[in-house]
Motif scaffolding. Structure first.
Motif, PDB file in Angstrom:
ATOM      1  N   GLY A  42      -9.337  -2.902  -2.137  1.00 26.72           N
ATOM      2  CA  GLY A  42      -8.027  -2.439  -1.699  1.00 26.72           C
ATOM      3  C   GLY A  42      -7.946  -0.930  -1.643  1.00 26.72           C
ATOM      4  O   GLY A  42      -7.354  -0.359  -0.713  1.00 26.72           O
ATOM      5  N   THR A  43      -8.547  -0.253  -2.619  1.00 28.13           N
ATOM      6  CA  THR A  43      -8.562   1.214  -2.616  1.00 28.13           C
ATOM      7  C   THR A  43      -9.334   1.745  -1.417  1.00 28.13           C
ATOM      8  O   THR A  43      -8.896   2.669  -0.725  1.00 28.13           O
ATOM      9  CB  THR A  43      -9.192   1.731  -3.920  1.00 28.13           C
ATOM     10  N   THR A 184      -6.690  -9.955   1.699  1.00 31.83           N
ATOM     11  CA  THR A 184      -6.195  -8.731   1.064  1.00 31.83           C
ATOM     12  C   THR A 184      -5.579  -7.797   2.088  1.00 31.83           C
ATOM     13  O   THR A 184      -4.528  -7.189   1.841  1.00 31.83           O
ATOM     14  CB  THR A 184      -7.339  -8.028   0.317  1.00 31.83           C
ATOM     15  N   MET A 188      -1.757  -6.198   2.447  1.00 25.83           N
ATOM     16  CA  MET A 188      -1.548  -4.755   2.495  1.00 25.83           C
ATOM     17  C   MET A 188      -0.793  -4.311   3.740  1.00 25.83           C
ATOM     18  O   MET A 188       0.121  -3.476   3.651  1.00 25.83           O
ATOM     19  CB  MET A 188      -2.899  -4.038   2.436  1.00 25.83           C
TER      20      MET A 188
END
Length: 321
Positions: A42-43, A184, A188
């Motif tokens: 995610g980062t 994911t 986001m």
């Protein structure tokens, strides 16, 4: 044909065993408390978004292709590197499965919410909801907090358990990592907002596509395990067939309607998010859910996950790769 079958048997056997081992690791250990690979992804995906963002679908398609393509290629490379090494392939598949599953965490959150509601600790219950979904909990009472939790457990049983096992059974580590990356990204950038109205569309559509089969499998498995929550498979099937296509999502309604039938409750209604609201059709019959239903929902989720893991192992054994 016989030689090829003998050649692929160690690979498919290692994948099958790895899927079961990864599922058991998640069941016993749960998600890593620190340095979770999905959080790291995610980062990295957030950093990529800052570089390529434009308010259009072409930029969103590029973003989705790169952010999902890299994990898929990594999984494929790991598969190729371990093709003739069953023990290494088992370790890779087990680690990837453990990384992408969220079954234990999902059940824990459902039970924790049930405890808060039983104790009438509304501040803690409202804070806990943020662990499961993005609704605004500030004005929600017990039935609405319970409903949000049941709906999130139902949908995430597919997203975080059945779907990764499904794609892992079909494609091995590449399927496990690629699916989790796509899911994911949907969390986001796939939601409706001014920033992501067009940029997030490719991610949302890919997630919808990848969940078409798993969500329906989740519904069928929920029907089969309904007695574990005191439900009737026949009644759950009736509710699922009647209500599953009423949800605005092509996939969430499959899971939520089956869960509503298994628990004998009514889901749906007005959902308030931060800055917007949606009114959804009702799913199921009976009362609104309460604290007691959350423990039953956790049992259903656990039983569906166990059945999905067994089916995934069988499917991996039959795969010809």
């Amino acid at each position: 044909m016989g030689v090829r079958s003998d050649a692929v048997r160690p690979v498919t056997s290692a994948d099958a065993a790895g899927l079961i081992a990864g599922y058991l690791l998640d069941a016993v250990v749960g998600d890593p408390r620190r340095f979770h690979p999905v959080a790291g992804f995610g980062t990295a995906a957030g950093a990529l978004e800052r570089r390529v963002y434009r308010p259009g679908r072409a930029a969103g398609a590029l973003y989705t292709t790169v952010a999902v393509g890299v994990p898929v290629l990594a999984g494929y490379a790991a598969s190729r590197a371990t093709r003739g090494r069953p023990v290494a392939r088992f370790v890779v598949t087990a680690a990837a499965t453990w990384t992408v599953l969220g079954a234990r965490t999902l059940r824990r959150e459902s039970r924790a919410m049930g405890r808060h509601l039983t104790e009438n600790d509304m501040p803690a219950a409202r804070e806990r909801l943020s662990h499961l979904c993005g609704r605004d909990p500030s004005a929600l009472d017990e039935p609405e907090l319970a409903r949000a939790t049941v709906e999130s457990v139902a949908e995430n049983t597919s997203d975080a358990v059945v779907a990764p096992l499904f794609w892992g059974a079909l494609l091995g580590p590449a399927g496990l990592l690629g699916y989790r990356a796509a899911n994911t990204l949907d969390a986001m950038v796939g939601h409706r907002s001014e920033r992501y109205a067009r940029f997030g569309t490719p991610s949302a559509r890919l997630d919808d596509l990848l969940n078409l089969a798993p969500s329906r499998l989740t519904g069928l498995l929920t029907i089969a395990v309904a007695p574990i929550a005191g439900g009737s498979p026949r009644e759950t099937l009736r509710v699922w067939r009647r209500d599953r296509n009423d949800h605005p999502s092509p996939n969430a309604g499959q899971c939520e309607s089956a869960m509503a039938g298994a628990l004998g409750v009514r889901l749906g209604g007005r959902n308030v998010y931060f800055g917007r609201s949606e009114t959804r059709p009702f799913l199921g019959d009976g009362p609104r859910p309460g604290a007691a239903h959350l423990r039953r929902a956790a049992r259903v989720s656990g039983a569906v996950g166990a059945a999905a893991a067994a089916l995934a192992a069988v499917a991996a054994l039959w795969r010809r790769r």
